[in-house]
Scaffold this motif. Structure first.
Motif, short mmCIF file in Angstrom:
data_model
loop_
_atom_site.label_atom_id
_atom_site.label_comp_id
_atom_site.label_asym_id
_atom_site.label_seq_id
_atom_site.Cartn_x
_atom_site.Cartn_y
_atom_site.Cartn_z
N MET A 1 32.04 36.97 31.98
CA MET A 1 33.00 37.81 32.67
C MET A 1 33.50 37.11 33.94
SD MET A 1 33.34 40.66 30.94
CE MET A 1 33.76 42.03 32.01
N LYS A 2 34.78 37.24 34.22
CA LYS A 2 35.40 36.57 35.37
C LYS A 2 35.30 37.45 36.61
CE LYS A 2 38.64 33.97 32.49
NZ LYS A 2 40.07 33.77 32.11
N ARG A 3 34.55 36.97 37.60
CA ARG A 3 34.36 37.71 38.83
C ARG A 3 35.45 37.33 39.82
NH1 ARG A 3 30.13 36.12 41.52
NH2 ARG A 3 29.44 38.11 42.43
N VAL A 4 36.12 38.35 40.36
CA VAL A 4 37.25 38.13 41.28
C VAL A 4 36.91 38.75 42.63
CG1 VAL A 4 39.70 38.52 41.71
CG2 VAL A 4 38.89 38.12 39.37
N LEU A 5 36.90 37.91 43.66
CA LEU A 5 36.62 38.40 45.02
C LEU A 5 37.90 38.94 45.64
CD1 LEU A 5 34.43 38.51 47.32
CD2 LEU A 5 35.55 36.45 48.21
N VAL A 6 37.81 40.14 46.20
CA VAL A 6 38.95 40.77 46.86
C VAL A 6 38.62 40.96 48.33
CG1 VAL A 6 40.50 42.76 46.91
CG2 VAL A 6 39.53 41.99 44.73
N THR A 7 39.41 40.32 49.21
CA THR A 7 39.28 40.58 50.64
C THR A 7 40.24 41.73 50.98
OG1 THR A 7 41.06 39.13 51.39
CG2 THR A 7 38.90 38.12 51.01
N GLY A 8 39.89 42.50 51.99
CA GLY A 8 40.70 43.69 52.28
C GLY A 8 40.54 44.74 51.20
N ALA A 9 39.41 44.70 50.50
CA ALA A 9 39.20 45.56 49.34
C ALA A 9 39.10 47.03 49.70
CB ALA A 9 37.93 45.13 48.60
N THR A 10 38.71 47.33 50.94
CA THR A 10 38.53 48.74 51.33
C THR A 10 39.84 49.38 51.77
OG1 THR A 10 37.97 48.10 53.60
CG2 THR A 10 36.14 48.34 52.03
N GLY A 11 40.91 48.60 51.82
CA GLY A 11 42.19 49.13 52.28
C GLY A 11 43.01 49.79 51.19
N PHE A 12 44.20 50.19 51.57
CA PHE A 12 45.13 50.91 50.68
C PHE A 12 45.48 50.08 49.44
CE2 PHE A 12 49.90 51.58 50.15
CZ PHE A 12 49.77 52.61 49.25
N VAL A 13 45.96 48.86 49.64
CA VAL A 13 46.29 47.99 48.50
C VAL A 13 45.00 47.51 47.83
CG1 VAL A 13 47.43 45.86 47.79
CG2 VAL A 13 48.46 47.28 49.57
N GLY A 14 43.98 47.24 48.61
CA GLY A 14 42.73 46.73 48.06
C GLY A 14 42.13 47.63 47.01
N ASN A 15 42.08 48.93 47.26
CA ASN A 15 41.52 49.85 46.28
C ASN A 15 42.35 49.89 45.00
OD1 ASN A 15 39.01 51.49 47.03
ND2 ASN A 15 40.14 51.48 48.96
N ALA A 16 43.66 49.74 45.13
CA ALA A 16 44.51 49.70 43.93
C ALA A 16 44.26 48.43 43.13
CB ALA A 16 45.98 49.79 44.34
N VAL A 17 44.03 47.30 43.82
CA VAL A 17 43.73 46.05 43.13
C VAL A 17 42.39 46.14 42.41
CG1 VAL A 17 43.17 43.60 43.49
CG2 VAL A 17 45.17 44.62 44.60
N LEU A 18 41.39 46.74 43.03
CA LEU A 18 40.09 46.91 42.38
C LEU A 18 40.24 47.69 41.07
CD1 LEU A 18 37.79 47.82 45.42
CD2 LEU A 18 38.01 45.60 44.29
N ALA A 19 41.04 48.76 41.10
CA ALA A 19 41.26 49.57 39.90
C ALA A 19 41.95 48.75 38.81
CB ALA A 19 42.09 50.80 40.24
N SER A 20 42.93 47.94 39.21
CA SER A 20 43.66 47.12 38.25
C SER A 20 42.77 46.03 37.66
CB SER A 20 44.90 46.51 38.91
OG SER A 20 45.70 45.83 37.96
N LEU A 21 41.92 45.44 38.47
CA LEU A 21 40.98 44.44 37.96
C LEU A 21 40.06 45.04 36.90
CD1 LEU A 21 40.01 42.66 41.30
CD2 LEU A 21 41.11 41.56 39.34
N ASN A 22 39.54 46.23 37.16
CA ASN A 22 38.71 46.92 36.17
C ASN A 22 39.49 47.16 34.88
OD1 ASN A 22 36.06 47.35 37.13
ND2 ASN A 22 36.76 48.92 38.55
N LYS A 23 40.71 47.60 35.02
CA LYS A 23 41.57 47.91 33.87
C LYS A 23 41.78 46.69 32.98
CE LYS A 23 46.44 49.04 32.97
NZ LYS A 23 47.73 49.39 33.63
N HIS A 24 41.90 45.52 33.60
CA HIS A 24 42.22 44.31 32.85
C HIS A 24 40.99 43.47 32.49
CE1 HIS A 24 46.58 44.71 32.90
NE2 HIS A 24 46.47 45.16 34.14
N GLY A 25 39.81 44.02 32.67
CA GLY A 25 38.60 43.37 32.18
C GLY A 25 37.96 42.35 33.09
N TYR A 26 38.40 42.27 34.34
CA TYR A 26 37.75 41.40 35.31
C TYR A 26 36.59 42.15 35.97
CZ TYR A 26 41.96 38.49 34.97
OH TYR A 26 42.99 37.70 34.51
N VAL A 27 35.74 41.41 36.65
CA VAL A 27 34.67 42.03 37.43
C VAL A 27 35.08 41.99 38.90
CG1 VAL A 27 32.25 41.90 38.13
CG2 VAL A 27 32.91 41.29 35.79
N PRO A 28 35.49 43.12 39.47
CA PRO A 28 35.91 43.12 40.88
C PRO A 28 34.70 42.97 41.80
CG PRO A 28 36.63 45.11 39.71
CD PRO A 28 35.60 44.45 38.87
#
Length: 294
Positions: A1-28
């Motif tokens: 599984m591809k692990r993707v590090l997200v900086t700013g993950a707790t912010g407005f855009v960050g939480n949306a990116v975490l959801a999208s990563l989950n949706k597309h099969g990455y490990v946020p």
């Protein structure tokens, strides 16, 4: 599984990116500072770290496939050490240097629409310095420049709605003709995530705007309509706002800063929608979206 590090993950855009990563099969993997864990809205892997602490970034990047760097601010708080230079330029320098040192190649960067060499606002100047760090890093980068990002937890549209809920009268600057092209946070997140394994987007810079252009005055009317309120709009001369900013613009309680006013009056639209076409992301309708949550 591809692990993707997200900086700013707790912010407005960050939480949306975490959801999208989950949706597309990455490990946020969310980079979080101590005490900010409760801002995460999704159950994801967490690593402790700070973009100001390069050593913590090197540790956080162990086993990481790609980085999505989202850290940024829209308002400075110098007394707390929160400045554009620090949060845009220095933070980016730290993460790209750490990623390069750890041998991580894929890097997705959030900049801002209007970023350019001859920028007037300090906000855009430091965003340009950050982009320069990315372009000189040797990483396989993609830079996105979103316009005004809106969504259920945004600051700007919800701020407007909050004022409108309290009064039937709302003021706008000048003639209210400044063009805006707001983009939905979910669409932005989809572009970021879909670009990770799309090699055609490497070494590219893309603006991200919504599908419709509105004047600032029209946007205010749409917000009022979504709230079910017939808002009375009153113009305020630009010189009055500029005077207020010169006197109180650095105060936390004042609703607009010099940089925010510059960016508003410059307009915020895009000349290209290439990213959405290449990444096959359908852009949302602004009024339909805000009507669903305001």
């Amino acid at each position: 599984m591809k692990r993707v590090l997200v900086t700013g993950a707790t912010g407005f855009v960050g939480n949306a990116v975490l959801a999208s990563l989950n949706k597309h099969g990455y490990v946020p993997v969310a980079l979080v500072r101590h005490g900010s864990e409760n801002k995460l809205k999704h159950s994801v892997e967490m690593v402790k770290g700070d973009v100001m602490d390069k050593a913590s970034l090197l540790k956080a990047l162990e086993g990481i496939y790609a980085v999505v760097h989202l850290v940024g601010i829209i308002r400075e708080y110098p007394s707390r050490g929160v400045t554009f230079e620090k949060m845009h330029h220095t933070a980016t320098k730290n993460i790209v240097e750490a990623a390069a040192e750890m041998g991580i190649k894929r890097y997705i960067h959030m900049s801002a629409n209007g970023t350019r060499l001859n920028a007037v606002s300090d906000y855009h100047i430091t965003k340009q310095l950050a982009e320069d760090e990315v372009k000189n890093s040797g990483l396989d980068y993609t830079i996105f420049r979103p316009s005004l990002v809106y969504g259920q937890d945004d600051s700007f549209i919800n701020m407007l709605a909050g004022y409108m809920k309290r009064t039937p009268v709302f003021s706008y600057f000048g003639d209210g003709s400044y063009p805006m092209q707001p983009v939905f946070v979910g669409d932005v997140a989809e572009c970021f995530v879909k670009a990770i394994d799309n090699q055609s987007t490497t070494k590219m810079i893309y603006p991200l705007c919504g599908k419709n252009v509105y004047t600032y005055k029209h946007l205010l009317r749409l917000v009022g309509k979504a709230l079910g309120k017939n808002i009375i709009l009153l113009p305020v001369p630009e010189f009055a706002i500029k005077t207020g900013i010169s006197l109180f613009g650095k105060a936390n309680w004042f609703p607009i800063t010099k940089d925010q006013f510059i960016m508003l009056t410059e307009g915020n639209t895009c000349s290209s929608d290439d990213a959405f076409k290449i990444l096959k992301v359908e852009r949302s309708d602004f009024y339909e979206k805000i009507s669903s949550y305001l």
